[in-house]
Design a protein around this motif. Structure first.
Motif, PDB file in Angstrom:
ATOM      1  N   GLY A  66      13.069   4.014  -7.569  1.00 38.28           N
ATOM      2  CA  GLY A  66      12.148   3.382  -6.625  1.00 38.28           C
ATOM      3  C   GLY A  66      10.757   3.990  -6.674  1.00 38.28           C
ATOM      4  N   LEU A  67      10.691   5.320  -6.829  1.00 36.31           N
ATOM      5  CA  LEU A  67       9.384   5.973  -6.926  1.00 36.31           C
ATOM      6  C   LEU A  67       8.667   5.572  -8.216  1.00 36.31           C
ATOM      7  N   LEU A  68       9.410   5.478  -9.315  1.00 34.04           N
ATOM      8  CA  LEU A  68       8.801   5.057 -10.582  1.00 34.04           C
ATOM      9  C   LEU A  68       8.261   3.634 -10.486  1.00 34.04           C
ATOM     10  N   LEU A  69       9.030   2.742  -9.855  1.00 39.50           N
ATOM     11  CA  LEU A  69       8.588   1.357  -9.733  1.00 39.50           C
ATOM     12  C   LEU A  69       7.359   1.245  -8.838  1.00 39.50           C
ATOM     13  N   ALA A  70       7.311   2.031  -7.746  1.00 43.67           N
ATOM     14  CA  ALA A  70       6.146   1.982  -6.857  1.00 43.67           C
ATOM     15  C   ALA A  70       4.892   2.442  -7.587  1.00 43.67           C
ATOM     16  N   ALA A  71       5.012   3.522  -8.372  1.00 39.40           N
ATOM     17  CA  ALA A  71       3.851   4.011  -9.120  1.00 39.40           C
ATOM     18  C   ALA A  71       3.417   3.012 -10.189  1.00 39.40           C
ATOM     19  N   ALA A  72       4.374   2.419 -10.884  1.00 31.31           N
ATOM     20  CA  ALA A  72       4.030   1.452 -11.925  1.00 31.31           C
ATOM     21  C   ALA A  72       3.400   0.198 -11.330  1.00 31.31           C
ATOM     22  N   ARG A  73       3.911  -0.262 -10.207  1.00 29.25           N
ATOM     23  CA  ARG A  73       3.344  -1.461  -9.583  1.00 29.25           C
ATOM     24  C   ARG A  73       1.955  -1.199  -9.000  1.00 29.25           C
ATOM     25  N   LYS A  74       1.717   0.014  -8.546  1.00 27.67           N
ATOM     26  CA  LYS A  74       0.372   0.345  -8.087  1.00 27.67           C
ATOM     27  C   LYS A  74      -0.615   0.290  -9.248  1.00 27.67           C
ATOM     28  N   GLU A  75      -0.200   0.828 -10.401  1.00 23.90           N
ATOM     29  CA  GLU A  75      -1.053   0.755 -11.586  1.00 23.90           C
ATOM     30  C   GLU A  75      -1.265  -0.698 -12.017  1.00 23.90           C
ATOM     31  N   LEU A  76      -0.227  -1.523 -11.868  1.00 22.01           N
ATOM     32  CA  LEU A  76      -0.345  -2.935 -12.224  1.00 22.01           C
ATOM     33  C   LEU A  76      -1.319  -3.644 -11.288  1.00 22.01           C
ATOM     34  N   ARG A  77      -1.240  -3.369  -9.989  1.00 25.82           N
ATOM     35  CA  ARG A  77      -2.164  -4.010  -9.051  1.00 25.82           C
ATOM     36  C   ARG A  77      -3.612  -3.582  -9.287  1.00 25.82           C
ATOM     37  N   GLN A  78      -3.816  -2.341  -9.687  1.00 27.13           N
ATOM     38  CA  GLN A  78      -5.169  -1.857  -9.909  1.00 27.13           C
ATOM     39  C   GLN A  78      -5.856  -2.528 -11.104  1.00 27.13           C
ATOM     40  N   THR A  79      -5.096  -3.207 -11.954  1.00 28.58           N
ATOM     41  CA  THR A  79      -5.730  -3.962 -13.031  1.00 28.58           C
ATOM     42  C   THR A  79      -6.499  -5.165 -12.495  1.00 28.58           C
ATOM     43  N   LEU A  80      -6.157  -5.615 -11.265  1.00 27.37           N
ATOM     44  CA  LEU A  80      -6.869  -6.730 -10.651  1.00 27.37           C
ATOM     45  C   LEU A  80      -7.845  -6.280  -9.574  1.00 27.37           C
ATOM     46  N   SER A  81      -7.449  -5.304  -8.758  1.00 27.18           N
ATOM     47  CA  SER A  81      -8.292  -4.916  -7.630  1.00 27.18           C
ATOM     48  C   SER A  81      -7.991  -3.484  -7.228  1.00 27.18           C
ATOM     49  N   LEU A  83      -7.968  -0.554  -4.708  1.00 25.65           N
ATOM     50  CA  LEU A  83      -7.996  -0.478  -3.251  1.00 25.65           C
ATOM     51  C   LEU A  83      -7.823   0.975  -2.816  1.00 25.65           C
ATOM     52  N   SER A  84      -8.525   1.348  -1.773  1.00 26.09           N
ATOM     53  CA  SER A  84      -8.368   2.677  -1.191  1.00 26.09           C
ATOM     54  C   SER A  84      -7.599   2.548   0.108  1.00 26.09           C
ATOM     55  N   GLY A  85      -6.786   3.553   0.431  1.00 25.22           N
ATOM     56  CA  GLY A  85      -5.988   3.475   1.645  1.00 25.22           C
ATOM     57  C   GLY A  85      -5.586   4.849   2.132  1.00 25.22           C
ATOM     58  N   SER A  86      -4.933   4.871   3.297  1.00 27.49           N
ATOM     59  CA  SER A  86      -4.489   6.114   3.921  1.00 27.49           C
ATOM     60  C   SER A  86      -3.116   6.512   3.380  1.00 27.49           C
ATOM     61  N   GLY A  87      -2.588   7.606   3.963  1.00 30.77           N
ATOM     62  CA  GLY A  87      -1.269   8.062   3.548  1.00 30.77           C
ATOM     63  C   GLY A  87      -0.182   7.057   3.871  1.00 30.77           C
ATOM     64  N   TRP A  88      -0.283   6.367   5.037  1.00 29.76           N
ATOM     65  CA  TRP A  88       0.719   5.361   5.366  1.00 29.76           C
ATOM     66  C   TRP A  88       0.629   4.163   4.442  1.00 29.76           C
ATOM     67  N   CYS A  89      -0.561   3.868   3.940  1.00 25.46           N
ATOM     68  CA  CYS A  89      -0.683   2.773   2.973  1.00 25.46           C
ATOM     69  C   CYS A  89       0.074   3.105   1.686  1.00 25.46           C
ATOM     70  N   GLU A  90       0.081   4.375   1.288  1.00 25.18           N
ATOM     71  CA  GLU A  90       0.874   4.767   0.122  1.00 25.18           C
ATOM     72  C   GLU A  90       2.360   4.548   0.381  1.00 25.18           C
ATOM     73  N   ARG A  91       2.784   4.885   1.599  1.00 23.96           N
ATOM     74  CA  ARG A  91       4.178   4.641   1.973  1.00 23.96           C
ATOM     75  C   ARG A  91       4.483   3.152   2.012  1.00 23.96           C
ATOM     76  N   ALA A  92       3.549   2.357   2.512  1.00 24.83           N
ATOM     77  CA  ALA A  92       3.754   0.916   2.584  1.00 24.83           C
ATOM     78  C   ALA A  92       3.850   0.301   1.190  1.00 24.83           C
ATOM     79  N   GLU A  93       3.091   0.828   0.228  1.00 29.08           N
ATOM     80  CA  GLU A  93       3.182   0.312  -1.139  1.00 29.08           C
ATOM     81  C   GLU A  93       4.575   0.533  -1.719  1.00 29.08           C
ATOM     82  N   GLY A  94       5.163   1.703  -1.414  1.00 28.61           N
ATOM     83  CA  GLY A  94       6.531   1.929  -1.864  1.00 28.61           C
ATOM     84  C   GLY A  94       7.522   0.981  -1.218  1.00 28.61           C
ATOM     85  N   LEU A  95       7.346   0.696   0.073  1.00 31.48           N
ATOM     86  CA  LEU A  95       8.247  -0.250   0.755  1.00 31.48           C
ATOM     87  C   LEU A  95       8.060  -1.670   0.241  1.00 31.48           C
ATOM     88  N   ILE A  96       6.822  -2.025  -0.091  1.00 31.16           N
ATOM     89  CA  ILE A  96       6.591  -3.356  -0.675  1.00 31.16           C
ATOM     90  C   ILE A  96       7.298  -3.474  -2.013  1.00 31.16           C
TER      91      ILE A  96
END
Length: 277
Positions: A66-81, A83-96
């Protein structure tokens, strides 16, 4: 009652996806990812394999996957946009990421919905992530014709790394060599070994060194009727003697008690007569 806004859902592959092709697509689109992150994202997001199956294939726990997928998907999203966020936003990205794979718990899902109602940044992250995943999936063609079994019935195989050529991939135009013929000498040795294993050990096959005669063995195994009768007579005699001794003892005790009682009466009567006179 306030309802959560409709969330985007990534598309699913139209047909079976070759894991090797999915790995090549992710590696080309996201060169900054680690090899393990590339395989995790390729197998789960593009090849549509379940998380437990992919975790077993990669030899890791589902939590680490799950941690690997969250990191990979964050890198994938950054190819389009970006985004900066707080610590809870990092947690929310993992839950998404977990919710996209159906691996988020009920409690975490409620917390995520509350956060998305108040965080446009994470809403944008989820929307952009789904768009980037769909774009990545659009470059993958089905790996098998329509007559072959669906992906759920196909076995999961290990995906070789990009820098190593797979050894077990055979081109379609190459005819495999016929199987090698077995050596007759090897077959003879194998047959001899099987025969030796089939024979019982020598110490188990030999009879005892000093067997008993048949008559003695039979006598030891089953007593005769005369022996049984003699043993019964001995038991009856012993029991009779015990009963007789017990009866004599009881009669003697009763006689002594009677004598003592009579003597006591005589003494009492004599004392009474002496006192009268």
């Amino acid at each position: 009652m306030e309802r959560a806004p409709l969330r985007p859902v990534p598309a699913r592959p139209a047909g079976p996806v070759d894991p090797a092709a999915a790995v090549r697509e992710v590696s080309a689109a996201l060169p900054a990812l680690e090899p393990l992150e590339v395989r995790a994202l390729a197998l789960v997001a593009l090849a549509d394999r379940p998380r437990p199956e992919v975790a077993g294939l990669l030899g890791i726990e589902e939590e680490e996957l799950g941690l690997l997928l969250a990191a990979a998907r964050k890198e994938l999203r950054q190819t389009l946009s970006p985004l900066s966020g707080s610590g809870w936003c990092e947690r929310a990205e993992g839950l998404i990421s977990d919710r996209l794979d159906g691996a988020v718990g009920e409690r975490d899902g409620r917390r995520l919905d509350v956060h998305l109602r108040n965080c446009p940044r994470c809403v944008e992250h989820e929307r952009r992530l789904v768009q980037a995943t769909d774009a990545l999936l659009a470059g993958i063609a089905p790996a098998r014709p329509s007559g072959e079994p669906p992906i759920g019935d196909a076995p999961l195989v290990a995906v070789p790394p990009e820098d190593a050529a797979p050894d077990d991939v055979v081109p379609d135009d190459v005819v495999p060599d016929p199987p090698a013929q077995a050596d007759p000498q090897d077959e003879a040795l194998k047959e001899g070994a099987r025969a030796e294993l089939a024979q019982p050990p020598a110490e188990l096959a030999q009879p005892p060194a000093h067997p008993l005669p048949a008559a003695e063995a039979a006598g030891a195994a089953a007593p005769t009727s005369e022996q049984i009768s003699a043993a019964a007579e001995v038991l009856v005699t012993v029991r009779t003697r015990r009963q007789l001794a017990a009866a004599l003892t009881w009669n003697a005790m009763v006689a002594i008690a009677v004598i003592l009682t009579v003597a006591s009466i005589i003494v009492i009567v004599a004392g009474a007569l002496g006192a009268h006179f």
